[in-house]
Design an enzyme around this catalytic site. Sequence first.
Site, PDB file in Angstrom:
ATOM      1  N   LYS A 138       0.821  -1.210   0.000  1.00 47.89           N
ATOM      2  CA  LYS A 138       0.000   0.000   0.000  1.00 47.89           C
ATOM      3  C   LYS A 138       0.862   1.271   0.000  1.00 47.89           C
ATOM      4  O   LYS A 138       0.417   2.319  -0.449  1.00 47.89           O
ATOM      5  CB  LYS A 138      -0.922   0.025   1.218  1.00 47.89           C
ATOM      6  CG  LYS A 138      -1.800  -1.192   1.405  1.00 47.89           C
ATOM      7  CD  LYS A 138      -2.892  -1.276   0.353  1.00 47.89           C
ATOM      8  CE  LYS A 138      -3.961  -2.303   0.685  1.00 47.89           C
ATOM      9  NZ  LYS A 138      -3.485  -3.702   0.729  1.00 47.89           N
TER      10      LYS A 138
HETATM   11  C1  LIG Z   1      -4.048  -4.807   0.255  1.00 46.65           C
HETATM   12  C2  LIG Z   1      -3.209  -5.995   0.175  1.00 46.65           C
HETATM   13  C3  LIG Z   1      -3.471  -6.993  -0.776  1.00 46.65           C
HETATM   14  C4  LIG Z   1      -4.650  -6.937  -1.721  1.00 46.65           C
HETATM   15  O1  LIG Z   1      -4.505  -5.920  -2.672  1.00 46.65           O
HETATM   16  P1  LIG Z   1      -5.795  -5.396  -3.486  1.00 46.65           P
HETATM   17  O2  LIG Z   1      -5.290  -4.264  -4.278  1.00 46.65           O
HETATM   18  O3  LIG Z   1      -6.787  -4.964  -2.435  1.00 46.65           O
HETATM   19  O4  LIG Z   1      -6.294  -6.521  -4.294  1.00 46.65           O
HETATM   20  C5  LIG Z   1      -2.599  -8.064  -0.831  1.00 46.65           C
HETATM   21  N1  LIG Z   1      -1.569  -8.177   0.024  1.00 46.65           N
HETATM   22  C6  LIG Z   1      -1.304  -7.241   0.953  1.00 46.65           C
HETATM   23  C7  LIG Z   1      -0.153  -7.435   1.871  1.00 46.65           C
HETATM   24  C8  LIG Z   1      -2.106  -6.109   1.052  1.00 46.65           C
HETATM   25  O5  LIG Z   1      -1.819  -5.192   1.973  1.00 46.65           O
END
Ligand SMILES: *Cc1c(COP(=O)(O)O)cnc(C)c1O
Length: 495
Positions: free
Chosen positions: A112
């Site tokens: 993120k």
């Molecule tokens: C948010 C997240 C995901 C999923 O990503 P999306 O964009 O919501 O599909 C996968 N792995 C981690 C560690 C995340 O923080």
Amino acid sequence: MELKYKSTRNPDVTVTASEAILKGLADDGGLFVPVEIPKLSVSLDELKDMTYQDTAYAVMKEFLTDFTEEELRDCIRKAYDGKFDTEEIAPLVKVNGMYHLELFHGATIAFKDMALSILPHLLTVSAKKNRVKNEIVILTATSGDTGKAAMAGFADVEGTRIIVFYPRDGVSRIQKLQMATQKGNNVDVVAIHGNFDNAQSGVKAMFEDKALAAELEKKGYQFSSANSINIGRLVPQVVYYVYAYANLLKNGEIQPGERINVAVPTGNFGNILAAYYAKQMGLPIQRLICASNENKVLFDFFGTGVYDRNREFILTSSPSMDILISSNLERLIYLAADCDAEKTSELMEDLKSEGTYRITEEMREKMADFRGGYATEEQTCRQIGQVYRKTGYVMDPHTAVASYVCEDYRKKSGDMAKCVVASTASPYKFVKSVMTAIDEKYGAEDEFVLLPKLQEISGTAMPEAIREILDANILHTLECDADRMEETVRSILGI
Ligand SMILES: *Cc1c(COP(=O)(O)O)cnc(C)c1O
């Protein structure tokens, strides 16, 4: 030429990129999408010698056409700097016959950070551009990682406040601590008595509440979203797929024009959609492998054309993927429906009222690039252990889901195209699950005791993000019931 954005639910709304970033969600509840996905205007050959920052500019300028070069470069410079523990920002590591694109080198050691380091800057520039005088209140629902990354990005950014909701029992202890210790005068964190979908629905309801918006306006506030539905989150995520491809090319791992596959551990469908946008921009991607954990709504959807959220919600060791409503899928639905907002609206209405919808065969054919797969808890756990024993590389459970699904896809399909695995979190963030997967004897030990052991067995340095929570003070203890989120927001803002 200026690129405009439309709502997936209303063909008559068009806004600029900066307006779309400011609003987050369209007034009709739809998501903003570019009227047309732009093409890359530099060649892959040129891209292979570019830094992450220059790649980011080359990609993002195509989407954010109302930003000047100076504005955009300034945002990029502020985002992708020493907060990342590697100059490459998103390094590519060859592991077990796949290429792991490590997206966890930012401030909160999860992917993120890739978008949330830049969103606050995109947002403040957008506010200036649109002469916004109100204080912008970022309202976010998080399944663990978004919340911390958003808070870290927005903390003490002038003209903004941020309120984060997370499921009290749905995040890891380290995730919880990361959020509860976040500093910043404009930051509030609330643990809700419910799951992530409750949190997300509560936030969405507040965004769609026109009366609430009018009240906020009177008090000098307006809402915006840092969730992955914001186009300002999606666009920066396109960058690292382009960067990864250029990296493979530069290192002679692929031939010019060679098609690769990508495997993405998926929750809200933002990350994998960014890969799809990269493909639409001209990046040679063949298959998009959508990896789910036991909450396998998307696996079922790609297999049958039926999206059905009416099922038990399962808490897994990959909590950021414990999601039954993948919001960003709406953008793919819209594309598959030939940008038919009415059709998209209908399906989303079915989802809201019935919890399910079925797409047409024609739409399914348009999604043929996607393959769904999933890993059970046991398979995920075994994957972490096996890859560690074979290579010495330690993966977090989210990444392990994609690693397993990619390997399984290869076995079943015989498609051995080079595959980039989106590695979305540092193993340090999920140390208990990871260490237990490697050896059951660690199951009885405290997370904090396991951190130095992980360091020892992986030979990687303990990230700053972990070191800093070890002795930080708990600053946030607020909790609320899932149906009292609005009251909580009102009390925080004093309205
Ligand atoms: C948010 C997240 C995901 C999923 O990503 P999306 O964009 O919501 O599909 C996968 N792995 C981690 C560690 C995340 O923080």
